[in-house]
Motif scaffolding. Structure first.
Motif, short mmCIF file in Angstrom:
data_model
loop_
_atom_site.label_atom_id
_atom_site.label_comp_id
_atom_site.label_asym_id
_atom_site.label_seq_id
_atom_site.Cartn_x
_atom_site.Cartn_y
_atom_site.Cartn_z
N MET A 1 8.92 -2.84 -3.38
CA MET A 1 8.11 -1.82 -2.78
C MET A 1 6.65 -2.23 -2.98
O MET A 1 6.26 -2.67 -4.05
CB MET A 1 8.39 -0.48 -3.45
N ALA A 2 5.86 -2.12 -1.93
CA ALA A 2 4.45 -2.49 -1.98
C ALA A 2 3.58 -1.32 -1.52
O ALA A 2 3.91 -0.66 -0.55
CB ALA A 2 4.19 -3.69 -1.09
N GLY A 3 2.53 -1.13 -2.24
CA GLY A 3 1.60 -0.08 -1.85
C GLY A 3 0.82 -0.48 -0.60
O GLY A 3 0.49 -1.65 -0.41
N GLY A 4 0.56 0.46 0.27
CA GLY A 4 -0.17 0.15 1.49
C GLY A 4 -1.43 0.99 1.63
O GLY A 4 -1.84 1.30 2.73
N ASP A 20 -5.42 0.94 5.25
CA ASP A 20 -4.16 1.51 4.77
C ASP A 20 -3.02 1.16 5.72
O ASP A 20 -3.25 0.84 6.88
CB ASP A 20 -4.25 3.03 4.70
N GLY A 21 -1.79 1.24 5.23
CA GLY A 21 -0.61 1.11 6.07
C GLY A 21 0.27 -0.07 5.70
O GLY A 21 -0.13 -0.98 4.97
N THR A 22 1.49 -0.06 6.24
CA THR A 22 2.43 -1.14 5.95
C THR A 22 1.97 -2.45 6.55
O THR A 22 2.31 -3.52 6.03
CB THR A 22 3.83 -0.80 6.50
N SER A 23 1.18 -2.40 7.61
CA SER A 23 0.68 -3.64 8.20
C SER A 23 -0.33 -4.31 7.27
O SER A 23 -0.64 -5.49 7.45
CB SER A 23 0.04 -3.37 9.55
N ALA A 25 0.15 -3.94 3.70
CA ALA A 25 0.94 -4.28 2.52
C ALA A 25 1.75 -5.55 2.74
O ALA A 25 1.83 -6.40 1.84
CB ALA A 25 1.88 -3.12 2.17
N ALA A 26 2.33 -5.72 3.91
CA ALA A 26 3.20 -6.88 4.18
C ALA A 26 2.50 -8.22 3.99
O ALA A 26 3.06 -9.11 3.32
CB ALA A 26 3.79 -6.77 5.58
N HIS A 28 -0.04 -8.97 2.10
CA HIS A 28 -0.38 -9.16 0.68
C HIS A 28 0.86 -9.61 -0.09
O HIS A 28 0.79 -10.54 -0.90
CB HIS A 28 -0.93 -7.86 0.08
N SER A 30 3.61 -11.01 1.20
CA SER A 30 4.00 -12.33 1.71
C SER A 30 3.16 -13.43 1.07
O SER A 30 3.68 -14.48 0.69
CB SER A 30 3.84 -12.39 3.23
#
Length: 41
Positions: A1-4, A20-23, A25-26, A28, A30
């Motif tokens: 789980m990664a913070g976004g 902010d957002g999953t775009s 977090a991914a 970072h 990776s």
């Protein structure tokens, strides 16, 4: 789980911006995994 939330990113005009957002977090996570794989023996 990664913070976004509140992740620092590059922005237009050679600036930085907190986004902010999953775009956010991914990439970072990776990058962290790529760094780990590149440095392990």
């Amino acid at each position: 789980m990664a913070g976004g939330a509140n992740l620092l990113s590059t922005w237009l005009g050679k600036q930085f911006k907190t986004l902010d957002g999953t775009s956010m977090a991914a990439p970072h996570i990776s990058g962290l995994i790529a760094l780990h794989l590149a440095t392990r023996n």
